[in-house]
Design a protein around this motif. Structure first.
Motif, PDB file in Angstrom:
ATOM      1  N   SER A 127      31.017  19.633  30.699  1.00 13.66           N
ATOM      2  CA  SER A 127      30.224  20.026  29.536  1.00 13.66           C
ATOM      3  C   SER A 127      28.818  19.430  29.593  1.00 13.66           C
ATOM      4  CB  SER A 127      30.910  19.551  28.250  1.00 13.66           C
ATOM      5  OG  SER A 127      30.086  19.801  27.135  1.00 13.66           O
ATOM      6  N   THR A 128      27.878  20.162  29.054  1.00 10.80           N
ATOM      7  CA  THR A 128      26.505  19.663  28.910  1.00 10.80           C
ATOM      8  C   THR A 128      26.338  18.890  27.611  1.00 10.80           C
ATOM      9  OG1 THR A 128      25.758  21.642  27.745  1.00 10.80           O
ATOM     10  CG2 THR A 128      25.575  21.654  30.159  1.00 10.80           C
TER      11      THR A 128
ATOM     12  N   GLY B  17      30.115  25.466  31.366  1.00 10.69           N
ATOM     13  CA  GLY B  17      29.443  24.189  31.623  1.00 10.69           C
ATOM     14  C   GLY B  17      28.898  24.147  33.036  1.00 10.69           C
ATOM     15  N   ILE B  18      28.759  22.955  33.559  1.00 13.56           N
ATOM     16  CA  ILE B  18      28.213  22.726  34.902  1.00 13.56           C
ATOM     17  C   ILE B  18      29.371  22.609  35.891  1.00 13.56           C
ATOM     18  CG2 ILE B  18      26.838  21.184  36.351  1.00 13.56           C
ATOM     19  CD1 ILE B  18      25.189  22.379  34.100  1.00 13.56           C
ATOM     20  N   GLU B  19      29.377  23.458  36.891  1.00  7.91           N
ATOM     21  CA  GLU B  19      30.410  23.398  37.925  1.00  7.91           C
ATOM     22  C   GLU B  19      30.043  22.334  38.951  1.00  7.91           C
ATOM     23  OE1 GLU B  19      31.022  26.517  41.164  1.00  7.91           O
ATOM     24  OE2 GLU B  19      32.539  27.051  39.665  1.00  7.91           O
ATOM     25  N   GLU B  20      31.020  21.483  39.282  1.00  9.91           N
ATOM     26  CA  GLU B  20      30.753  20.468  40.304  1.00  9.91           C
ATOM     27  C   GLU B  20      30.334  21.156  41.604  1.00  9.91           C
ATOM     28  OE1 GLU B  20      34.236  18.135  41.252  1.00  9.91           O
ATOM     29  OE2 GLU B  20      35.473  19.920  41.359  1.00  9.91           O
TER      30      GLU B  20
ATOM     31  N   LYS C 144      14.544  17.101  27.956  1.00  7.64           N
ATOM     32  CA  LYS C 144      15.188  17.327  29.251  1.00  7.64           C
ATOM     33  C   LYS C 144      16.055  16.131  29.655  1.00  7.64           C
ATOM     34  CE  LYS C 144      11.196  17.928  31.202  1.00  7.64           C
ATOM     35  NZ  LYS C 144      10.368  17.763  30.009  1.00  7.64           N
ATOM     36  N   SER C 145      15.494  14.946  29.576  1.00  7.84           N
ATOM     37  CA  SER C 145      16.233  13.732  29.956  1.00  7.84           C
ATOM     38  C   SER C 145      17.428  13.520  29.035  1.00  7.84           C
ATOM     39  CB  SER C 145      15.316  12.504  29.897  1.00  7.84           C
ATOM     40  OG  SER C 145      14.245  12.650  30.793  1.00  7.84           O
ATOM     41  N   SER C 146      17.238  13.689  27.741  1.00  2.00           N
ATOM     42  CA  SER C 146      18.336  13.498  26.783  1.00  2.00           C
ATOM     43  C   SER C 146      19.481  14.465  27.060  1.00  2.00           C
ATOM     44  CB  SER C 146      17.838  13.684  25.352  1.00  2.00           C
ATOM     45  OG  SER C 146      16.890  12.681  25.039  1.00  2.00           O
ATOM     46  N   LEU C 147      19.155  15.721  27.365  1.00  2.13           N
ATOM     47  CA  LEU C 147      20.193  16.710  27.671  1.00  2.13           C
ATOM     48  C   LEU C 147      20.999  16.282  28.895  1.00  2.13           C
ATOM     49  CD1 LEU C 147      21.559  19.514  27.323  1.00  2.13           C
ATOM     50  CD2 LEU C 147      19.789  20.400  28.849  1.00  2.13           C
ATOM     51  N   LEU C 148      20.319  15.806  29.927  1.00  5.66           N
ATOM     52  CA  LEU C 148      21.038  15.443  31.146  1.00  5.66           C
ATOM     53  C   LEU C 148      21.828  14.157  30.978  1.00  5.66           C
ATOM     54  CD1 LEU C 148      18.617  16.612  33.940  1.00  5.66           C
ATOM     55  CD2 LEU C 148      20.494  17.808  32.821  1.00  5.66           C
ATOM     56  N   ILE C 149      21.322  13.220  30.198  1.00  8.99           N
ATOM     57  CA  ILE C 149      22.101  12.012  29.916  1.00  8.99           C
ATOM     58  C   ILE C 149      23.355  12.389  29.134  1.00  8.99           C
ATOM     59  CG2 ILE C 149      22.122   9.806  28.690  1.00  8.99           C
ATOM     60  CD1 ILE C 149      19.099   9.596  29.383  1.00  8.99           C
ATOM     61  N   GLN C 150      23.211  13.321  28.184  1.00 12.10           N
ATOM     62  CA  GLN C 150      24.379  13.802  27.441  1.00 12.10           C
ATOM     63  C   GLN C 150      25.383  14.467  28.387  1.00 12.10           C
ATOM     64  OE1 GLN C 150      25.302  13.424  24.113  1.00 12.10           O
ATOM     65  NE2 GLN C 150      27.192  14.235  24.962  1.00 12.10           N
ATOM     66  N   SER C 151      24.893  15.182  29.382  1.00 12.94           N
ATOM     67  CA  SER C 151      25.790  15.805  30.364  1.00 12.94           C
ATOM     68  C   SER C 151      26.570  14.759  31.150  1.00 12.94           C
ATOM     69  CB  SER C 151      24.990  16.678  31.334  1.00 12.94           C
ATOM     70  OG  SER C 151      24.370  17.748  30.671  1.00 12.94           O
ATOM     71  N   LEU C 152      25.940  13.613  31.410  1.00 14.29           N
ATOM     72  CA  LEU C 152      26.620  12.563  32.174  1.00 14.29           C
ATOM     73  C   LEU C 152      27.838  12.010  31.434  1.00 14.29           C
ATOM     74  CD1 LEU C 152      23.628  10.527  33.675  1.00 14.29           C
ATOM     75  CD2 LEU C 152      25.025  12.297  34.779  1.00 14.29           C
ATOM     76  N   VAL C 153      27.837  12.116  30.113  1.00 15.03           N
ATOM     77  CA  VAL C 153      28.975  11.626  29.325  1.00 15.03           C
ATOM     78  C   VAL C 153      30.271  12.299  29.775  1.00 15.03           C
ATOM     79  CG1 VAL C 153      29.994  11.564  27.004  1.00 15.03           C
ATOM     80  CG2 VAL C 153      27.574  10.974  27.326  1.00 15.03           C
ATOM     81  N   SER C 154      30.247  13.608  29.990  1.00 18.39           N
ATOM     82  CA  SER C 154      31.481  14.305  30.393  1.00 18.39           C
ATOM     83  C   SER C 154      31.905  13.899  31.811  1.00 18.39           C
ATOM     84  CB  SER C 154      31.329  15.822  30.273  1.00 18.39           C
ATOM     85  OG  SER C 154      30.324  16.304  31.102  1.00 18.39           O
ATOM     86  N   TYR C 155      30.954  13.570  32.676  1.00 23.01           N
ATOM     87  CA  TYR C 155      31.298  13.072  34.010  1.00 23.01           C
ATOM     88  C   TYR C 155      31.952  11.700  33.903  1.00 23.01           C
ATOM     89  CZ  TYR C 155      28.739  16.876  36.196  1.00 23.01           C
ATOM     90  OH  TYR C 155      28.324  18.117  36.591  1.00 23.01           O
ATOM     91  N   GLN C 156      31.373  10.835  33.047  1.00 26.60           N
ATOM     92  CA  GLN C 156      31.962   9.511  32.851  1.00 26.60           C
ATOM     93  C   GLN C 156      33.373   9.619  32.289  1.00 26.60           C
ATOM     94  OE1 GLN C 156      29.200   7.307  30.362  1.00 26.60           O
ATOM     95  NE2 GLN C 156      28.229   6.396  32.158  1.00 26.60           N
TER      96      GLN C 156
END
Length: 181
Positions: free
Chosen positions: A11-12, A24-27, A41-53
């Protein structure tokens, strides 16, 4: 096996963007996000990292601008202790060559990770960083970045890396309202 391979989707953090992206974003993807400065832009990508974590994936934030600050850590769900932050230090200023080599090293060793490069617009090639201000030269960064992308493309897919690249659009003040990156 290649045709039936199932890739995880992340998820983004934005339901409408996830919907537009088909979930969402496919690995195994490289995603470039561009826009004017200070639009999120940065905030959106940091939020995306949450789902990876949350999926147990390693996350790296390459801060080429050296602007990562306390407000970036306030994203709901982000575990700052599980985010590897990479940036220039007083004793080691990273040029574009160093930064891209470092990202490639991470991509080769950390399968399934997510990497944010913030931003490719801030990278300065070694050649440009070591030349005089008045030197007549053509910037080698576009070719360097293009060659690097060509070289890492297979690594991204094979190692299921999610590479997020931020590019800033700048208004060219002398030519009307044209945007450049």
């Amino acid at each position: 096996e290649i045709l039936t391979r199932q890739l995880q989707v992340f998820s983004t953090g934005s339901a409408s963007l996830d919907f537009a992206l088909g979930g969402g974003i496919e690995e195994g993807s490289m995603i470039e996000i561009s826009g004017l400065p200070k639009v999120g832009k940065s905030s959106l990508l940091i939020q995306s990292l949450v789902s990876y974590q949350q999926a147990g994936r390693k996350c790296f934030y390459v801060d080429a601008e050296n602007r990562f600050c306390e407000k970036n850590t306030q994203i709901h769900g982000l575990d700052i202790n599980k985010l590897s932050l990479i940036s220039s230090q007083q004793d080691k200023i990273l040029d574009a060559n160093d930064t891209l080599d470092l990202i490639e090293t991470i991509m080769r060793s950390e399968k399934g990770c997510a990497i944010v490069l913030d931003s490719c617009s801030s990278l300065c090639s070694r050649e440009r960083a070591t030349s005089k201000v008045d030197a007549h030269r053509r910037d080698s960064k576009p070719k360097l970045f293009s060659d690097w992308i060509s070289g890492i493309s297979p690594i991204i897919r094979v190692n299921n890396i999610s590479l997020f690249v931020i590019r800033h659009l700048m208004v060219n003040q002398g030519q009307g309202q044209k945007y450049t990156s």
